[in-house]
Enzyme design. Structure first.
Site, short mmCIF file in Angstrom:
data_model
loop_
_atom_site.label_atom_id
_atom_site.label_comp_id
_atom_site.label_asym_id
_atom_site.label_seq_id
_atom_site.Cartn_x
_atom_site.Cartn_y
_atom_site.Cartn_z
N LYS A 1 0.84 -1.21 0.00
CA LYS A 1 0.00 0.00 0.00
C LYS A 1 0.87 1.26 0.00
O LYS A 1 0.63 2.19 -0.76
CB LYS A 1 -0.92 0.02 1.24
CG LYS A 1 -1.84 -1.17 1.35
CD LYS A 1 -2.76 -1.07 2.56
CE LYS A 1 -2.06 -1.10 3.91
NZ LYS A 1 -1.36 -2.38 4.20
N ARG B 1 -10.02 0.46 8.82
CA ARG B 1 -9.66 -0.94 9.09
C ARG B 1 -10.73 -1.67 9.88
O ARG B 1 -10.50 -2.82 10.26
CB ARG B 1 -8.37 -1.02 9.90
CG ARG B 1 -7.18 -0.65 9.08
CD ARG B 1 -5.93 -1.08 9.78
NE ARG B 1 -4.84 -0.35 9.20
CZ ARG B 1 -3.62 -0.80 9.06
NH1 ARG B 1 -3.31 -1.98 9.51
NH2 ARG B 1 -2.70 -0.07 8.52
N ARG C 1 11.90 -5.52 4.92
CA ARG C 1 11.60 -4.09 4.63
C ARG C 1 12.53 -3.15 5.40
O ARG C 1 12.82 -3.37 6.57
CB ARG C 1 10.16 -3.78 5.01
CG ARG C 1 9.87 -2.28 4.94
CD ARG C 1 8.41 -1.96 4.98
NE ARG C 1 7.79 -2.36 6.23
CZ ARG C 1 6.49 -2.25 6.47
NH1 ARG C 1 5.69 -1.76 5.55
NH2 ARG C 1 6.00 -2.63 7.62
N ARG D 1 11.23 -1.46 11.10
CA ARG D 1 10.16 -1.15 12.06
C ARG D 1 10.08 -2.21 13.15
O ARG D 1 10.21 -3.40 12.87
CB ARG D 1 8.81 -1.06 11.32
CG ARG D 1 8.59 0.29 10.69
CD ARG D 1 7.38 0.36 9.78
NE ARG D 1 6.18 -0.30 10.24
CZ ARG D 1 5.05 -0.33 9.53
NH1 ARG D 1 4.97 0.28 8.37
NH2 ARG D 1 4.00 -0.97 9.99
N ARG E 1 -0.39 -9.25 13.20
CA ARG E 1 -0.97 -8.22 12.33
C ARG E 1 -1.78 -8.86 11.21
O ARG E 1 -2.86 -8.39 10.87
CB ARG E 1 0.13 -7.33 11.75
CG ARG E 1 0.68 -6.34 12.77
CD ARG E 1 2.05 -5.80 12.38
NE ARG E 1 2.04 -5.08 11.13
CZ ARG E 1 3.14 -4.84 10.41
NH1 ARG E 1 4.31 -5.26 10.83
NH2 ARG E 1 3.06 -4.16 9.29
P1 AP5 Z 1 4.83 -1.62 1.85
O1 AP5 Z 1 4.51 -0.78 0.67
O2 AP5 Z 1 5.55 -0.99 2.99
O3 AP5 Z 1 3.50 -2.39 2.35
P2 AP5 Z 1 2.25 -1.84 3.18
O4 AP5 Z 1 1.03 -2.49 2.60
O5 AP5 Z 1 2.27 -0.34 3.23
O6 AP5 Z 1 2.57 -2.51 4.57
P3 AP5 Z 1 2.50 -1.92 6.05
O7 AP5 Z 1 3.24 -2.87 6.95
O8 AP5 Z 1 2.89 -0.48 6.09
O9 AP5 Z 1 1.01 -2.07 6.36
P4 AP5 Z 1 0.41 -2.19 7.72
O10 AP5 Z 1 -0.99 -2.12 7.32
O11 AP5 Z 1 0.77 -3.37 8.51
O12 AP5 Z 1 1.08 -1.03 8.59
P5 AP5 Z 1 0.64 0.46 8.88
O13 AP5 Z 1 1.84 1.29 8.91
O14 AP5 Z 1 -0.49 0.85 8.02
O15 AP5 Z 1 5.66 -2.89 1.31
C1 AP5 Z 1 6.16 -3.86 2.23
C2 AP5 Z 1 7.54 -4.39 1.75
O16 AP5 Z 1 7.36 -5.10 0.53
C3 AP5 Z 1 8.54 -3.26 1.43
O17 AP5 Z 1 9.81 -3.71 1.81
C4 AP5 Z 1 8.45 -3.08 -0.11
O18 AP5 Z 1 9.68 -2.64 -0.67
C5 AP5 Z 1 8.11 -4.53 -0.54
N1 AP5 Z 1 7.24 -4.57 -1.71
C6 AP5 Z 1 6.17 -3.76 -2.00
N2 AP5 Z 1 5.58 -4.14 -3.15
C7 AP5 Z 1 6.28 -5.23 -3.60
C8 AP5 Z 1 6.15 -6.09 -4.75
N3 AP5 Z 1 5.18 -5.91 -5.66
N4 AP5 Z 1 7.03 -7.12 -4.88
C9 AP5 Z 1 8.02 -7.31 -3.95
N5 AP5 Z 1 8.21 -6.53 -2.84
C10 AP5 Z 1 7.33 -5.51 -2.67
O19 AP5 Z 1 0.06 0.31 10.37
C11 AP5 Z 1 0.91 -0.01 11.46
C12 AP5 Z 1 0.10 -0.19 12.71
O20 AP5 Z 1 -0.57 1.05 13.04
C13 AP5 Z 1 -1.03 -1.23 12.64
O21 AP5 Z 1 -0.55 -2.53 12.88
C14 AP5 Z 1 -1.96 -0.71 13.74
O22 AP5 Z 1 -1.47 -1.06 15.01
C15 AP5 Z 1 -1.85 0.80 13.60
N6 AP5 Z 1 -2.86 1.33 12.70
C16 AP5 Z 1 -2.65 1.90 11.48
N7 AP5 Z 1 -3.81 2.26 10.91
C17 AP5 Z 1 -4.80 1.91 11.79
C18 AP5 Z 1 -6.20 2.00 11.76
N8 AP5 Z 1 -6.87 2.51 10.71
N9 AP5 Z 1 -6.89 1.54 12.84
C19 AP5 Z 1 -6.26 1.04 13.91
N10 AP5 Z 1 -4.92 0.89 13.99
C20 AP5 Z 1 -4.19 1.33 12.93
MG MG Z 2 2.48 1.06 4.81
#
Ligand code: AP5
Ligand code: MG
Length: 215
Positions: free
Chosen positions: A13, A88, A127, A160, A171
């Site tokens: 994402k 979410r 990552r 992270r 997660r």
């Molecule tokens: P990346 O683009 O970083 O993936 P992502 O989908 O953004 O993954 P996140 O871990 O950021 O999502 P998340 O939902 O767990 O965390 P968030 O920060 O939102 O890509 C991942 C890796 O893959 C990278 O190394 C990239 O280079 C590689 N990659 C990408 N595309 C690729 C491809 N096509 N092929 C190969 N490699 C690839 O949330 C963190 C925490 O915050 C949550 O756990 C929760 O506790 C809290 N939180 C956030 N939002 C909410 C909410 N709305 N409600 C409640 N709690 C929340």
């Molecule tokens: Mg992200």
């Protein structure tokens, strides 16, 4: 235009959001990144969010909804927003619908980036994230030119805390239990477009842009 970029943890994402926001001149609102900024700044919100994030759980709805409402009211969202990681839960999805309708807007498209669970673990464990602005790299799939240094702003890259294998598994299970029901919610509204996220980054971008153009 308001786009929700949807998909499990590590599906890409953030990676795709950074590319799509340039093309559409949308503000990229990443709830996880806003929490990490609060944690880094030692705010009360950050202290509260950290407890949940470190365990791989969702931050409670009231805290998260208030934070995103505040962000959506800022002037830089006037062209629309690319929401990444929000909503979410069903309560967050309902709150978002109300927030947007108060602004005279709506959700225009929900691309879902689908990736098998075992691939998500590989992606998150390799990552590296940029300390300054959150650019993401992967040690094998998308390596920076210089290890440990961001290609875009030369800031330090770090891993992270919530990317530890055990937290990643929590997660992903939280995603399937609490967030995945929104797939049906947006499918029933006719907004959902499924994208194969299990292909190279540039192929995912191509499919995502094609899907958004047909919106
Ligand atoms: P990346 O683009 O970083 O993936 P992502 O989908 O953004 O993954 P996140 O871990 O950021 O999502 P998340 O939902 O767990 O965390 P968030 O920060 O939102 O890509 C991942 C890796 O893959 C990278 O190394 C990239 O280079 C590689 N990659 C990408 N595309 C690729 C491809 N096509 N092929 C190969 N490699 C690839 O949330 C963190 C925490 O915050 C949550 O756990 C929760 O506790 C809290 N939180 C956030 N939002 C909410 C909410 N709305 N409600 C409640 N709690 C929340
Ligand atoms: Mg992200």
């Amino acid at each position: 235009m308001n786009i929700l970029i949807f998909g499990p943890n590590g599906s890409g994402k953030g990676t795709q959001g950074a590319l799509v926001k340039e093309k559409y001149k949308l503000d990229h609102i990443e709830s996880g990144a806003i929490f990490r900024k609060h944690i880094g700044g030692g705010t009360e919100l950050g202290k509260k969010a950290k407890e949940y994030i470190d365990r791989g759980e969702l931050v409670p709805d009231d805290v998260t909804i208030a934070m995103v409402r505040d962000r959506l009211q800022q002037p830089d969202t006037k062209n629309g927003a690319l929401l990444d990681g929000f909503p979410r839960t069903p309560a967050q999805a309902e709150a978002l619908g109300e927030m947007l309708s108060q602004l005279g807007a709506e959700v225009n498209g929900v691309p879902l980036i689908s990736v098998p669970d075992e691939e998500l673990v590989n992606r998150l464990s390799g990552r590296w994230t940029c300390r300054a602005r959150g650019h993401v790299f992967h040690e094998k799939f998308n390596p920076p030119q210089k290890p440990g240094v961001c290609d875009f702003d030369q800031s330090e890259l770090y891993q992270r805390d919530d990317d530890r294998a055990e937290t990643v598994r929590t997660r992903i299970s939280v995603y399937w239990n609490q967030t995945a029901p929104l797939i049906d919610y947006y499918r029933k509204c006719g907004k959902l477009v499924e994208i194969d996220g299990n292909q190279p980054i540039e192929c995912v971008t191509r499919d995502l842009l094609a899907a958004l153009q047909s919106e």
